[in-house]
Design a protein around this motif. Sequence first.
Motif, mmCIF file in Angstrom:
data_model
loop_
_atom_site.group_PDB
_atom_site.id
_atom_site.type_symbol
_atom_site.label_atom_id
_atom_site.label_comp_id
_atom_site.label_asym_id
_atom_site.label_seq_id
_atom_site.Cartn_x
_atom_site.Cartn_y
_atom_site.Cartn_z
ATOM 1 N N TRP B 143 31.003 39.309 39.445
ATOM 2 C CA TRP B 143 31.445 40.070 38.281
ATOM 3 C C TRP B 143 32.653 39.442 37.614
ATOM 4 O O TRP B 143 33.449 40.125 36.987
ATOM 5 N N LEU B 144 32.809 38.123 37.744
ATOM 6 C CA LEU B 144 34.006 37.462 37.222
ATOM 7 C C LEU B 144 34.151 37.654 35.722
ATOM 8 O O LEU B 144 35.230 37.958 35.227
ATOM 9 N N GLU B 148 37.308 39.370 33.883
ATOM 10 C CA GLU B 148 38.191 38.681 32.940
ATOM 11 C C GLU B 148 38.163 39.362 31.578
ATOM 12 O O GLU B 148 39.187 39.440 30.895
ATOM 13 N N ALA B 149 36.987 39.855 31.182
ATOM 14 C CA ALA B 149 36.896 40.551 29.894
ATOM 15 C C ALA B 149 37.768 41.806 29.918
ATOM 16 O O ALA B 149 38.463 42.118 28.944
ATOM 17 N N THR B 150 37.768 42.523 31.039
ATOM 18 C CA THR B 150 38.612 43.714 31.161
ATOM 19 C C THR B 150 40.081 43.336 31.058
ATOM 20 O O THR B 150 40.868 44.020 30.387
ATOM 21 N N LEU B 153 40.885 42.711 27.549
ATOM 22 C CA LEU B 153 40.921 43.985 26.822
ATOM 23 C C LEU B 153 42.267 44.668 27.024
ATOM 24 O O LEU B 153 42.898 45.169 26.078
ATOM 25 N N LEU B 154 42.740 44.686 28.279
ATOM 26 C CA LEU B 154 44.018 45.333 28.571
ATOM 27 C C LEU B 154 45.163 44.600 27.885
ATOM 28 O O LEU B 154 46.102 45.233 27.385
ATOM 29 N N THR B 155 45.084 43.264 27.855
ATOM 30 C CA THR B 155 46.136 42.496 27.178
ATOM 31 C C THR B 155 46.163 42.834 25.692
ATOM 32 O O THR B 155 47.225 43.020 25.101
ATOM 33 N N ILE B 156 44.957 42.940 25.101
ATOM 34 C CA ILE B 156 44.886 43.287 23.679
ATOM 35 C C ILE B 156 45.482 44.673 23.450
ATOM 36 O O ILE B 156 46.245 44.891 22.504
ATOM 37 N N ALA B 157 45.165 45.593 24.352
ATOM 38 C CA ALA B 157 45.691 46.951 24.206
ATOM 39 C C ALA B 157 47.211 46.943 24.273
ATOM 40 O O ALA B 157 47.887 47.609 23.471
#
Lengths: 364, 177
Positions: B143-144, B148-150, B153-157
């Motif tokens: 599930w790499l 990484e996408a998550t 996403l958190l960094t963008i948030a």
Amino acid sequence: MDLTDFLLVLLRVVATFVLLLLVTVLNVWAERKIVADMQNRIGPDRAGPWGILQTVADGLKLFFKEQVNPRKAEMGMFVLAPFLAVIPAFLLFMMVPWGRPIEFADGSTFPLQGADLNIGLLFVLAMSSMAVYAVVLAGWSSGSKYPLLGGVRATAQAISYEAALGLAMVAVVVWMAASGEDGVMTLSLSEIVARQQGTYLGFLPRWNIFPQFGAFLVFFIAAVAETNRAPFDLVEAEQELVGGFHTEYSGMRFAMFFLAEYVNIFSMAALGATLFLGGWNGQIDTLFGWSTPGWLAAILPTVYFLFKTYVIVFMFFWIRATLPRLRYDQLMNLGWKRLIPGAIGWLALTAVVAAFWRFDAPWA
Amino acid sequence: MIETILFFVLAATSLAGAITVIAARNPVHSAMGLLGTLFSLAVIYVVNLAHLVAAVQVIVYAGAVMTLFLFVIMLIGVDKAEERDETLPYQRQLVIGLAVITCGLAIALATGSGFRWTPAAPAAAQAPNGTIENVAEPLFGEWLLAFEATALLLTIAAAGAIALAYFRRGAPEEVAE
């Protein structure tokens, strides 16, 4: 688990606990003596030889003193807070291996540490994040303005410096993964100590402080801040907040905060010695090829461990006697603008170097 | 046996904490109740040999509750109790009805699916020292990409939150050093 196993576990937990209490009693005295020396004072010299029983005397005095209950205090939380300070402090040290595991004739071993958890380092982080609740709850439940200010300061300080502390530990974990046999990361403290055996280039001990000096600097600064020691003792700044979060505490309840602070210093120093100075690994006897008798070989690792820990404990005392307290904005600037970016940069560097070491350069 | 006893004790403490969260008049008590619930759950994870989940639970939520605590003190004030005026009509009656339905469903599911208090753990689950590896392998292997996408996403948030807070009035103001 039969009765023997249970008793063995009980024995090592109690042994770790007693060790911690003993060194804490010594540390309080040692700090007063060392700081007194640095400030050209004599320090405690009445109780026992060189005043070594001063802590015992103080403890007994606090034990018999009246516990004042402020009228506006939230009594439930007010009574609970000192316990919340002491419990994580002791639990944190339970993860630290303080001697070479004793091997029995039948091949079984008896590790000299409270517990060897697979998640050792995460447990340490969890406990150090629980410790701040004591300060905050004490400050809030006192129902008085200066303790409240101390508690609110503690919140922001703990959140800021925990990140740096954790990032410094991650760099060590990455480095240990690269230097391990199978390249697998480990969070178990006994495994981290085991991987620091041996030497670099034949003479330099294989301790993490040499390749991971940047991480050690960040760890040490963050550890001083996490234990709320000078120059980061804004939560109890005497000149501004009377006594900070423990202003309203007296007697045994105050003694518990005091105990927790010194237990935390020793635990953090022991953690630093374990992560960066090779724990109970020592080179004196093996490096020069001396033949050490069996009893000495069994005791020496604990001596090494205590010596290394006390080097760091001494640094705690030293900077307390040397540095003035930071202003609050300086504290936040140091935490967020220097330590955390520095720790992230160091972590990235460590990861790149470790990857090259482990897997060779991509063009090779 | 000892797992059952621990379960009942911890279930009681986590329920007590949960009730404190909604019943306490003082918001700080609510925050402490939340902490108690989360901590009890962490101990339940330890009993079930999920050490990593327990540690992450304490680390993440201890910090989160601490932040909540700060917001409570800063925004609501130190001594103020919450006002008990309800804005929704018939709120209490609705809640009681929903609670009865939820409990009924839970009991029906538990009795219908052959629930037992002490599930027979398979022998393989007894290895206590593998939880980090067991979590890390699927996370950083299979599930790499999702992981990484998550993270992205958190960094963008986080960047978005800073941008919203910082550039509220046109140009950024000079921050006094």
